[in-house]
Design a protein around this motif. Structure first.
Motif, PDB file in Angstrom:
ATOM      1  N   MET A  65      26.644  41.214  39.630  1.00 37.06           N
ATOM      2  CA  MET A  65      27.414  41.556  40.022  1.00 37.06           C
ATOM      3  C   MET A  65      28.414  41.693  38.758  1.00 37.06           C
ATOM      4  O   MET A  65      29.579  41.590  38.197  1.00 37.06           O
ATOM      5  CB  MET A  65      28.018  41.574  41.032  1.00 37.06           C
ATOM      6  CG  MET A  65      27.202  42.165  42.067  1.00 37.06           C
ATOM      7  SD  MET A  65      27.274  44.165  41.926  1.00 37.06           S
ATOM      8  CE  MET A  65      28.816  44.618  41.842  1.00 37.06           C
ATOM      9  N   ARG A  66      28.274  39.916  38.422  1.00 37.57           N
ATOM     10  CA  ARG A  66      29.739  39.748  37.589  1.00 37.57           C
ATOM     11  C   ARG A  66      29.296  40.670  36.365  1.00 37.57           C
ATOM     12  O   ARG A  66      29.916  40.650  34.950  1.00 37.57           O
ATOM     13  CB  ARG A  66      29.175  37.919  37.698  1.00 37.57           C
ATOM     14  CG  ARG A  66      30.067  37.412  38.352  1.00 37.57           C
ATOM     15  CD  ARG A  66      30.446  35.855  37.471  1.00 37.57           C
ATOM     16  NE  ARG A  66      29.424  35.495  39.183  1.00 37.57           N
ATOM     17  CZ  ARG A  66      28.526  34.435  38.514  1.00 37.57           C
ATOM     18  NH1 ARG A  66      27.925  33.913  37.484  1.00 37.57           N
ATOM     19  NH2 ARG A  66      27.613  33.639  39.587  1.00 37.57           N
ATOM     20  N   GLY A  67      28.401  40.856  35.560  1.00 40.68           N
ATOM     21  CA  GLY A  67      27.613  41.346  34.523  1.00 40.68           C
ATOM     22  C   GLY A  67      28.062  42.428  34.236  1.00 40.68           C
ATOM     23  O   GLY A  67      28.531  43.384  33.404  1.00 40.68           O
ATOM     24  N   HIS A  68      28.176  43.157  35.921  1.00 39.85           N
ATOM     25  CA  HIS A  68      28.887  45.057  35.851  1.00 39.85           C
ATOM     26  C   HIS A  68      29.787  45.045  35.627  1.00 39.85           C
ATOM     27  O   HIS A  68      30.874  46.630  36.016  1.00 39.85           O
ATOM     28  CB  HIS A  68      28.177  45.477  37.267  1.00 39.85           C
ATOM     29  CG  HIS A  68      26.937  45.487  36.422  1.00 39.85           C
ATOM     30  ND1 HIS A  68      25.911  46.562  35.326  1.00 39.85           N
ATOM     31  CD2 HIS A  68      25.476  44.821  36.916  1.00 39.85           C
ATOM     32  CE1 HIS A  68      24.830  46.365  35.605  1.00 39.85           C
ATOM     33  NE2 HIS A  68      24.478  45.561  36.797  1.00 39.85           N
ATOM     34  N   GLN A  69      30.630  44.037  36.685  1.00 40.96           N
ATOM     35  CA  GLN A  69      32.470  43.795  36.486  1.00 40.96           C
ATOM     36  C   GLN A  69      33.086  44.250  34.691  1.00 40.96           C
ATOM     37  O   GLN A  69      32.696  43.518  33.741  1.00 40.96           O
ATOM     38  CB  GLN A  69      32.804  42.351  37.658  1.00 40.96           C
ATOM     39  CG  GLN A  69      32.586  43.269  38.817  1.00 40.96           C
ATOM     40  CD  GLN A  69      32.346  41.525  39.345  1.00 40.96           C
ATOM     41  OE1 GLN A  69      33.306  40.592  39.040  1.00 40.96           O
ATOM     42  NE2 GLN A  69      32.527  41.449  40.806  1.00 40.96           N
ATOM     43  N   GLU A  70      34.175  44.874  35.200  1.00 35.83           N
ATOM     44  CA  GLU A  70      34.935  44.878  34.095  1.00 35.83           C
ATOM     45  C   GLU A  70      35.951  44.354  34.089  1.00 35.83           C
ATOM     46  O   GLU A  70      36.542  43.561  34.907  1.00 35.83           O
ATOM     47  CB  GLU A  70      36.150  45.701  33.842  1.00 35.83           C
ATOM     48  CG  GLU A  70      34.761  47.654  33.939  1.00 35.83           C
ATOM     49  CD  GLU A  70      35.262  48.895  33.604  1.00 35.83           C
ATOM     50  OE1 GLU A  70      36.856  48.952  33.700  1.00 35.83           O
ATOM     51  OE2 GLU A  70      34.973  49.918  34.087  1.00 35.83           O
ATOM     52  N   PRO A  71      36.435  43.079  33.015  1.00 40.36           N
ATOM     53  CA  PRO A  71      37.894  42.430  32.730  1.00 40.36           C
ATOM     54  C   PRO A  71      38.816  42.625  33.119  1.00 40.36           C
ATOM     55  O   PRO A  71      38.746  43.859  32.650  1.00 40.36           O
ATOM     56  CB  PRO A  71      37.140  42.315  31.554  1.00 40.36           C
ATOM     57  CG  PRO A  71      36.561  43.267  30.445  1.00 40.36           C
ATOM     58  CD  PRO A  71      36.209  43.860  31.811  1.00 40.36           C
ATOM     59  N   PRO A  72      39.261  41.886  34.083  1.00 37.89           N
ATOM     60  CA  PRO A  72      41.067  42.397  34.191  1.00 37.89           C
ATOM     61  C   PRO A  72      41.559  42.909  33.101  1.00 37.89           C
ATOM     62  O   PRO A  72      41.495  42.388  32.094  1.00 37.89           O
ATOM     63  CB  PRO A  72      41.459  41.093  35.459  1.00 37.89           C
ATOM     64  CG  PRO A  72      40.536  40.074  34.490  1.00 37.89           C
ATOM     65  CD  PRO A  72      39.338  40.319  34.468  1.00 37.89           C
ATOM     66  N   GLU A  73      42.671  43.869  33.513  1.00 37.37           N
ATOM     67  CA  GLU A  73      43.274  44.329  31.920  1.00 37.37           C
ATOM     68  C   GLU A  73      44.694  43.358  31.698  1.00 37.37           C
ATOM     69  O   GLU A  73      45.652  42.604  33.428  1.00 37.37           O
ATOM     70  CB  GLU A  73      44.183  45.676  32.240  1.00 37.37           C
ATOM     71  CG  GLU A  73      43.049  46.937  32.318  1.00 37.37           C
ATOM     72  CD  GLU A  73      43.659  47.581  32.703  1.00 37.37           C
ATOM     73  OE1 GLU A  73      44.420  47.980  32.765  1.00 37.37           O
ATOM     74  OE2 GLU A  73      43.002  48.560  32.277  1.00 37.37           O
ATOM     75  N   ARG A  74      44.964  43.353  30.982  1.00 31.29           N
ATOM     76  CA  ARG A  74      46.448  41.604  30.887  1.00 31.29           C
ATOM     77  C   ARG A  74      47.217  42.673  30.134  1.00 31.29           C
ATOM     78  O   ARG A  74      47.981  43.434  29.627  1.00 31.29           O
ATOM     79  CB  ARG A  74      45.891  40.277  29.854  1.00 31.29           C
ATOM     80  CG  ARG A  74      45.394  39.592  30.490  1.00 31.29           C
ATOM     81  CD  ARG A  74      44.739  38.781  29.912  1.00 31.29           C
ATOM     82  NE  ARG A  74      43.424  37.783  30.775  1.00 31.29           N
ATOM     83  CZ  ARG A  74      43.299  36.639  30.244  1.00 31.29           C
ATOM     84  NH1 ARG A  74      43.865  36.406  29.428  1.00 31.29           N
ATOM     85  NH2 ARG A  74      42.084  35.892  30.553  1.00 31.29           N
TER      86      ARG A  74
END
Length: 74
Positions: A65-74
């Motif tokens: 699941m960590r591999g499919h999550q998008e990085p949070p926007e900054r």
């Protein structure tokens, strides 16, 4: 010996009460329908199982699941 005598007595009673009525055509059709449904479900399951993506590395669900999550926007 009591159990064996009870079984023998029950078998003798069921033979005396046999009226000759069986499941007939409807019973046969229900059996055929169940067999056809079982074959269709089995084939469908085989097709779905072939589509499963097997992970040879043995990653856990959380790692996948960590591999499919998008990085949070900054």
């Amino acid at each position: 010996m009591g159990i064996l005598q009870a079984v023998a007595l029950t078998a003798a009673e069921s033979e005396a009460e046999d009226s000759g009525i069986g499941p007939g055509l409807y019973g046969f059709l229900v059996l055929v329908f169940l067999i056809v449904a079982l074959v269709v479900l089995y084939r469908s399951m085989r097709k779905q199982i072939r589509r499963v993506d097997f992970d040879p590395e043995g990653a856990t669900d959380s790692e996948r699941m960590r591999g499919h999550q998008e990085p949070p926007e900054r």
